[in-house]
Design an enzyme around this catalytic site. Sequence first.
Site, PDB file in Angstrom:
ATOM      1  N   GLU A 150      10.151  -5.480   4.018  1.00  0.00           N
ATOM      2  CA  GLU A 150      10.381  -6.778   3.389  1.00  0.00           C
ATOM      3  C   GLU A 150      10.050  -6.742   1.896  1.00  0.00           C
ATOM      4  O   GLU A 150      10.806  -7.237   1.054  1.00  0.00           O
ATOM      5  CB  GLU A 150       9.536  -7.868   4.075  1.00  0.00           C
ATOM      6  CG  GLU A 150       9.847  -8.077   5.539  1.00  0.00           C
ATOM      7  CD  GLU A 150       8.936  -7.270   6.462  1.00  0.00           C
ATOM      8  OE1 GLU A 150       8.766  -7.681   7.612  1.00  0.00           O
ATOM      9  OE2 GLU A 150       8.396  -6.234   6.007  1.00  0.00           O
ATOM     10  N   GLU A 166      -4.809 -11.966  13.857  1.00  0.00           N
ATOM     11  CA  GLU A 166      -4.420 -10.564  13.774  1.00  0.00           C
ATOM     12  C   GLU A 166      -5.599  -9.673  14.160  1.00  0.00           C
ATOM     13  O   GLU A 166      -5.418  -8.585  14.699  1.00  0.00           O
ATOM     14  CB  GLU A 166      -3.932 -10.222  12.365  1.00  0.00           C
ATOM     15  CG  GLU A 166      -3.234  -8.869  12.279  1.00  0.00           C
ATOM     16  CD  GLU A 166      -2.510  -8.657  10.963  1.00  0.00           C
ATOM     17  OE1 GLU A 166      -1.300  -8.966  10.890  1.00  0.00           O
ATOM     18  OE2 GLU A 166      -3.163  -8.214   9.994  1.00  0.00           O
ATOM     19  N   GLY A 222      -5.037  -4.984   5.423  1.00  0.00           N
ATOM     20  CA  GLY A 222      -4.278  -5.973   4.670  1.00  0.00           C
ATOM     21  C   GLY A 222      -4.942  -7.331   4.604  1.00  0.00           C
ATOM     22  O   GLY A 222      -4.969  -7.978   3.557  1.00  0.00           O
ATOM     23  N   ARG A 223      -5.500  -7.784   5.725  1.00  0.00           N
ATOM     24  CA  ARG A 223      -6.095  -9.115   5.746  1.00  0.00           C
ATOM     25  C   ARG A 223      -7.445  -9.179   5.033  1.00  0.00           C
ATOM     26  O   ARG A 223      -8.042 -10.248   4.940  1.00  0.00           O
ATOM     27  CB  ARG A 223      -6.203  -9.620   7.180  1.00  0.00           C
ATOM     28  CG  ARG A 223      -6.924  -8.693   8.152  1.00  0.00           C
ATOM     29  CD  ARG A 223      -6.639  -9.143   9.588  1.00  0.00           C
ATOM     30  NE  ARG A 223      -7.188  -8.271  10.606  1.00  0.00           N
ATOM     31  CZ  ARG A 223      -6.604  -7.176  11.053  1.00  0.00           C
ATOM     32  NH1 ARG A 223      -5.457  -6.780  10.538  1.00  0.00           N
ATOM     33  NH2 ARG A 223      -7.155  -6.459  12.024  1.00  0.00           N
ATOM     34  N   LYS A 260       8.945  -5.023  14.293  1.00  0.00           N
ATOM     35  CA  LYS A 260       9.480  -4.393  13.081  1.00  0.00           C
ATOM     36  C   LYS A 260      10.394  -3.219  13.437  1.00  0.00           C
ATOM     37  O   LYS A 260      11.461  -3.030  12.840  1.00  0.00           O
ATOM     38  CB  LYS A 260       8.334  -3.905  12.193  1.00  0.00           C
ATOM     39  CG  LYS A 260       7.603  -5.008  11.441  1.00  0.00           C
ATOM     40  CD  LYS A 260       6.588  -4.396  10.501  1.00  0.00           C
ATOM     41  CE  LYS A 260       5.919  -5.440   9.636  1.00  0.00           C
ATOM     42  NZ  LYS A 260       4.970  -4.842   8.663  1.00  0.00           N
ATOM     43  N   HIS A 273      -3.810 -38.100  10.084  1.00  0.00           N
ATOM     44  CA  HIS A 273      -2.670 -38.927  10.469  1.00  0.00           C
ATOM     45  C   HIS A 273      -1.588 -38.112  11.165  1.00  0.00           C
ATOM     46  O   HIS A 273      -0.474 -38.594  11.360  1.00  0.00           O
ATOM     47  CB  HIS A 273      -2.093 -39.624   9.229  1.00  0.00           C
ATOM     48  CG  HIS A 273      -3.037 -40.571   8.585  1.00  0.00           C
ATOM     49  ND1 HIS A 273      -3.070 -41.917   8.877  1.00  0.00           N
ATOM     50  CD2 HIS A 273      -4.043 -40.368   7.691  1.00  0.00           C
ATOM     51  CE1 HIS A 273      -4.017 -42.508   8.177  1.00  0.00           C
ATOM     52  NE2 HIS A 273      -4.637 -41.585   7.451  1.00  0.00           N
ATOM     53  N   LYS A 281       0.831  -1.211   0.000  1.00  0.00           N
ATOM     54  CA  LYS A 281       0.000   0.000   0.000  1.00  0.00           C
ATOM     55  C   LYS A 281       0.862   1.258   0.000  1.00  0.00           C
ATOM     56  O   LYS A 281       0.657   2.174  -0.794  1.00  0.00           O
ATOM     57  CB  LYS A 281      -0.940  -0.003   1.203  1.00  0.00           C
ATOM     58  CG  LYS A 281      -1.872   1.201   1.255  1.00  0.00           C
ATOM     59  CD  LYS A 281      -2.703   1.220   2.529  1.00  0.00           C
ATOM     60  CE  LYS A 281      -3.679   0.097   2.609  1.00  0.00           C
ATOM     61  NZ  LYS A 281      -4.593   0.208   3.776  1.00  0.00           N
TER      62      LYS A 281
END
Length: 573
Positions: free
Chosen positions: A240, A381, A295-296, A534, A412, A234
């Site tokens: 990153e 979050e 963001g999510r 961060k 399993h 954004k």
Amino acid sequence: MAPNIPSIDPSFNSTDQTTTMSFSLLTDLPAYSDLQSHYQTTGKGLIVKDLFAQDPKRFEKFSHSFDKIDGCPILFDFSKNIVNEETVQLLAELARQAGVEKLRDGLFSGEHINFTEDRAVFHPALRNRSNEPMKNNGEDVMPSINKVLDHMKEFSDSVRSGEWKGYSGKTIKSIVNVGIGGSDLGPVMVTEALKPYAKRDLEMHFVSNIDGTHMAETLKACDPETTLFLVASKTFTTAETSTNANTAKEWFLQTAKDESAIAKHFVALSTNEKEVTKFGIDAANMFEFGDYVGGRYSVWSAIGLSVALYIGFDNFADFLDGAHQMDKHFRETPIESNIPMLGGLLSVWYSNFFGAQTHLVAPFDQYLHRFPAYLQQLSMESNGKYVTRTGAQVSYTTGPILFGEPCTNAQHSFFQLVHQGTKLIPSDFILAVESHNPIQGGKHQRMLASNFLAQSEALMVGKTPDEVKAEGAPEELVSHKTFLGNRPTTSIVAQKITPAALGALIAYYEWLTFTEGAVWNINSFDQWGVELGKKLAVKILGELESEGEAEGHDASTNGLVNYFKKMGGAKSE
């Protein structure tokens, strides 16, 4: 059950909110006391298999069909949960007293319910296929949203048709989405889930990890002349993503040589035109979205460009429409029949009364193998908070730990704990009636469905010591082979995982998460917990890149920084 967290000094004044809640703590509500009494006298003693025996119509009463998608209904079966009709009535009253409907209506009307960031929560506008006006700060956002959608359609059609060419005149064969968090998890999950609808001669790659291995291995599979990079950030300053994008640019220019070629191979999913053009991307290839999109929740926005490129814009539009139909259901349906609200209230029931700390989502569908990871961000979050909207510290648990893997493989691995462990783990099982790959005459899908049905039944009925003995087990093994049962499950059955069905399913979990947060009276739409690490990382990076020993941290961190430098970890490659 109160979480073990340090006390704080509340500093937020609830009068600053647009939508003011009339309570601070969930435990202040009369309905909470009523539920607590119900739990003590009735709820904790409910045996689900007995409830079925007592009421032949229990399945019909506690199942709801979402049939707003043409040819693809989705059944939500809540009947194997530890509830009776009184429980549901009391949970619905709790939602009313907590103002869930009021907060929902405030969200859809554009109120800044994300008050800590002074923002609206307006991702439903991104999929508002009815195109009704939706106003943020008095301005209808639909014209700008539709403009971006038109841009996405034009661009995705151009790339998919081969009209869009790279700098050397070759068509695009590889697409690399460079993002992190919601800019990665959503597109990854949806492109995997909807792979049957994909243009298979387009290779999709997603790079999110700052670990150089992620980018290096991706680039090994790409040709600079035929690769398109989508830089999803954004602000276009996310550390990153910026680092990975610059590495990709450097790799590209080693072949292309000319920086003007960047415009043919890089596009930006961003709102920061200055940084985008500084990077070398043509402003005409920038796809914007509003600051009201968290963001999510961003896969519905320009962040979903990778999805539109892979499955085609028409399918992407169907994906939006499926979510829009669930939005309408959530807005218009009374609590007692409101599918996402019921899912959220069941989560509160297990978390705050049974002491459950986790929630399992197990898709019986290989295409949905990234769905639990996507839901982890959505849930944890959003509701990983210990402060209410009024600034008070909660005295109850919030935000369950969500986990999951696709079945039958998961049966399993960790299902042993679900069946016979000491922890209550409410579980969602997801299945499609129709497979996209009905091989061997549908035998694989029938085997898959048999496991889906058997697991929920087994978790409910268990196996008594007498049943174990009747099977001939030695006395010393009876307790080991006994299953207590009464483990709650919700079964979700879609006709087929189409783009619309997936959209509806994601929106179901979005509104389930919203309902949880509204009842707990927390702000589900900020994520301050992401920031602290961060900021410290920026400081430590400077120390790793400078001479001398670190001294400004605790002894452990100082020791680790200095050990890393001593062992050569800070050397330039």
